[in-house]
Design a protein around this motif. Structure first.
Motif, PDB file in Angstrom:
ATOM      1  N   ALA A   1      -1.482   8.472  -1.571  1.00 41.38           N
ATOM      2  CA  ALA A   1      -0.173   9.134  -1.496  1.00 41.38           C
ATOM      3  C   ALA A   1      -0.252  10.713  -1.370  1.00 41.38           C
ATOM      4  N   LYS A   2       0.864  11.272  -0.821  1.00 39.57           N
ATOM      5  CA  LYS A   2       1.057  12.636  -0.849  1.00 39.57           C
ATOM      6  C   LYS A   2       1.783  12.958  -2.124  1.00 39.57           C
TER       7      LYS A   2
ATOM      8  N   MET B   1       0.930  -1.219  -0.022  1.00 37.71           N
ATOM      9  CA  MET B   1      -0.101   0.065  -0.163  1.00 37.71           C
ATOM     10  C   MET B   1       0.865   1.380  -0.194  1.00 37.71           C
ATOM     11  N   ILE B   2       0.334   2.185  -0.718  1.00 40.36           N
ATOM     12  CA  ILE B   2       1.136   3.428  -0.750  1.00 40.36           C
ATOM     13  C   ILE B   2       0.467   4.714   0.052  1.00 40.36           C
ATOM     14  N   LYS B   3      -0.625   4.566   0.739  1.00 40.55           N
ATOM     15  CA  LYS B   3      -1.077   5.261   1.484  1.00 40.55           C
ATOM     16  C   LYS B   3      -0.150   6.130   2.500  1.00 40.55           C
ATOM     17  N   GLY B   4       0.092   7.262   2.581  1.00 39.49           N
ATOM     18  CA  GLY B   4       0.996   8.081   3.232  1.00 39.49           C
ATOM     19  C   GLY B   4       2.255   8.219   2.640  1.00 39.49           C
ATOM     20  N   LYS B   5       2.664   7.438   1.609  1.00 37.95           N
ATOM     21  CA  LYS B   5       3.954   7.642   0.929  1.00 37.95           C
ATOM     22  C   LYS B   5       4.058   8.969   0.250  1.00 37.95           C
ATOM     23  N   VAL B   6       5.055   9.482  -0.288  1.00 41.66           N
ATOM     24  CA  VAL B   6       5.445  10.857  -0.672  1.00 41.66           C
ATOM     25  C   VAL B   6       5.902  10.477  -2.192  1.00 41.66           C
ATOM     26  N   ALA B   7       5.050  10.675  -3.196  1.00 39.04           N
ATOM     27  CA  ALA B   7       5.467  10.453  -4.580  1.00 39.04           C
ATOM     28  C   ALA B   7       5.581  11.696  -5.309  1.00 39.04           C
ATOM     29  N   LEU B   8       6.624  11.883  -6.147  1.00 39.71           N
ATOM     30  CA  LEU B   8       7.163  12.744  -6.995  1.00 39.71           C
ATOM     31  C   LEU B   8       6.891  12.518  -8.338  1.00 39.71           C
ATOM     32  N   VAL B   9       6.358  13.485  -9.042  1.00 41.47           N
ATOM     33  CA  VAL B   9       5.529  13.230 -10.665  1.00 41.47           C
ATOM     34  C   VAL B   9       6.329  14.083 -11.314  1.00 41.47           C
TER      35      VAL B   9
ATOM     36  N   ALA C   1       9.862  18.402  -1.628  1.00 43.85           N
ATOM     37  CA  ALA C   1       8.936  17.292  -1.057  1.00 43.85           C
ATOM     38  C   ALA C   1       9.652  16.533   0.386  1.00 43.85           C
ATOM     39  N   VAL C   2      10.839  16.834   0.487  1.00 47.61           N
ATOM     40  CA  VAL C   2      11.322  16.214   1.684  1.00 47.61           C
ATOM     41  C   VAL C   2      11.297  17.181   2.757  1.00 47.61           C
ATOM     42  N   LYS C   3      11.468  18.400   2.536  1.00 48.94           N
ATOM     43  CA  LYS C   3      10.984  19.410   3.341  1.00 48.94           C
ATOM     44  C   LYS C   3       9.799  19.363   4.129  1.00 48.94           C
ATOM     45  N   LYS C   4       8.788  19.222   3.108  1.00 48.19           N
ATOM     46  CA  LYS C   4       7.123  19.212   3.381  1.00 48.19           C
ATOM     47  C   LYS C   4       7.017  18.282   4.148  1.00 48.19           C
ATOM     48  N   TRP C   5       7.384  16.900   3.771  1.00 47.26           N
ATOM     49  CA  TRP C   5       6.663  15.327   4.328  1.00 47.26           C
ATOM     50  C   TRP C   5       7.839  14.749   4.713  1.00 47.26           C
ATOM     51  N   GLY C   6       9.125  15.068   4.675  1.00 46.27           N
ATOM     52  CA  GLY C   6      10.258  14.315   5.460  1.00 46.27           C
ATOM     53  C   GLY C   6      10.750  13.085   4.725  1.00 46.27           C
ATOM     54  N   SER C   7      10.244  12.945   3.355  1.00 51.04           N
ATOM     55  CA  SER C   7      10.488  11.689   2.483  1.00 51.04           C
ATOM     56  C   SER C   7      10.371  11.769   1.160  1.00 51.04           C
ATOM     57  N   ALA C   8      10.822  11.046   0.325  1.00 53.55           N
ATOM     58  CA  ALA C   8      10.850  10.866  -1.016  1.00 53.55           C
ATOM     59  C   ALA C   8      10.781   9.484  -1.376  1.00 53.55           C
ATOM     60  N   ASP C   9       9.594   8.602  -1.473  1.00 51.04           N
ATOM     61  CA  ASP C   9       9.341   7.528  -1.427  1.00 51.04           C
ATOM     62  C   ASP C   9       9.219   6.663  -2.976  1.00 51.04           C
TER      63      ASP C   9
ATOM     64  N   PRO D   1      19.650   9.733  -2.912  1.00 49.69           N
ATOM     65  CA  PRO D   1      20.234   9.725  -1.551  1.00 49.69           C
ATOM     66  C   PRO D   1      19.396   9.650  -0.376  1.00 49.69           C
ATOM     67  N   HIS D   2      18.059  10.101  -0.573  1.00 52.81           N
ATOM     68  CA  HIS D   2      17.143   9.948   0.500  1.00 52.81           C
ATOM     69  C   HIS D   2      16.504   8.759   0.571  1.00 52.81           C
ATOM     70  N   MET D   3      16.487   7.808  -0.721  1.00 57.11           N
ATOM     71  CA  MET D   3      15.907   6.620  -0.681  1.00 57.11           C
ATOM     72  C   MET D   3      16.933   5.808  -0.271  1.00 57.11           C
ATOM     73  N   VAL D   4      18.432   5.706  -0.509  1.00 59.71           N
ATOM     74  CA  VAL D   4      19.429   4.896   0.220  1.00 59.71           C
ATOM     75  C   VAL D   4      19.618   5.127   1.608  1.00 59.71           C
ATOM     76  N   ALA D   5      19.204   6.352   2.172  1.00 55.99           N
ATOM     77  CA  ALA D   5      19.289   6.460   3.523  1.00 55.99           C
ATOM     78  C   ALA D   5      18.237   5.724   4.214  1.00 55.99           C
ATOM     79  N   LYS D   6      17.186   5.845   3.816  1.00 57.65           N
ATOM     80  CA  LYS D   6      16.089   4.938   4.129  1.00 57.65           C
ATOM     81  C   LYS D   6      15.956   3.611   4.112  1.00 57.65           C
ATOM     82  N   LYS D   7      16.816   3.294   2.846  1.00 58.16           N
ATOM     83  CA  LYS D   7      16.863   1.713   2.457  1.00 58.16           C
ATOM     84  C   LYS D   7      15.389   1.405   2.062  1.00 58.16           C
ATOM     85  N   SER D   8      14.631   2.310   0.949  1.00 60.37           N
ATOM     86  CA  SER D   8      13.453   2.180   0.905  1.00 60.37           C
ATOM     87  C   SER D   8      13.149   3.274  -0.376  1.00 60.37           C
TER      88      SER D   8
END
Length: 246
Positions: free
Chosen positions: A29-30, A1-9, A75-83, A125-132
């Motif tokens: 998704a956000k 599920m992607i509910k709550g995840k941050v998606a960049l388009v 996106a990272v500043k707003k929601w803390g992630s780039a999923d 870099p954000h994805m590698v740091a989270k390993k996701s």
């Protein structure tokens, strides 16, 4: 599920990008939506906010690395992630090579290849740091099959397909970052409007009469990939209209 995840388009102002942003938002998704046409982004912003979704929009020219970095940081500043990243921005000014439309070659290389590299580099870099994470790259049937007047465009899409596989090998096993390459056939979007070669008028007109895929069809394919179970990496999705032969 992607509910709550941050998606960049990217390329979210119309066509596939617009449909993907809506589909991801409806799935919970956000969404960070980027494109050059900010007026259309505002319409998307209103549509998603009206339905209760979370979205930020930002002017984005993917040929400029600084803007790609800024887009990811917003996106990272707003929601803390780039999923999730959907590298959708692209151009298709088909032309016969003999006509030497050099400026159009440069545009395709800059948007279709370098834009994908820049945006991926901004989020990795954000994805590698989270390993996701999940990177979705928009290739094309042209990433598999070369056709007349498509030599340069096909080359750019072959590059996207190869890049996607390279990313998978580098990051999927070691950093838990999934990679999906989407390869659409004919889709009813504005992309044919970028063709300026007068000798392709018949090609453009024939495409209009085909029962083409809709942008929503591609959005649904992407949704399938990003919502698949964590142990499952949907590497490629090739999707053509039923009536398309090649």
């Amino acid at each position: 599920m992607i509910k709550g995840k941050v998606a960049l388009v990217t390329g979210a102002s119309s066509g596939i990008g617009h449909a993907v942003a809506l589909a991801l938002s409806r799935a919970g998704a956000k969404v960070a939506a980027g494109a050059r046409r900010t007026d259309r982004l505002e319409s998307l912003n209103q549509e998603i906010e009206k339905s209760g979704g979370e979205i930020i929009v930002q002017k984005l020219d993917v040929t400029k690395k600084a803007e790609c970095d800024s887009f990811a940081e917003a996106a990272v500043k707003k929601w803390g992630s780039a999923d999730i990243l959907v590298n959708n921005a692209g151009l298709m000014p088909l032309s016969f090579f003999k006509n030497l439309k050099v400026s159009e070659w440069d545009q395709m290389i800059d948007v279709n290849i370098k834009g994908v590299l820049y945006c991926t580099g901004a989020v990795i870099p954000h994805m590698v740091a989270k390993k996701s994470g999940h990177i979705v790259n928009m290739s094309s049937i042209a990433g598999r099959i070369v056709f007349p007047a498509g030599s340069v465009y096909c080359a750019t899409k072959h590059a996207v397909t190869a890049f996607s596989e390279g990313l998978r090998q580098e990051f999927s096993q070691h950093s838990n970052i999934r990679v999906t390459c989407i390869e659409p056939g004919v889709v009813d979007t504005e992309i044919n409007n970028t063709i300026t070669d007068a000798s392709l008028t018949k090609f453009v007109e024939s495409a209009k009469h085909m029962v083409a895929l809709k942008a929503e069809d591609i959005a649904n394919a992407i949704l399938f990939a990003v919502e698949s179970p964590a142990h499952m990496n949907v590497n490629e999705i090739l999707i053509r209209p039923t009536t398309q032969e090649r």
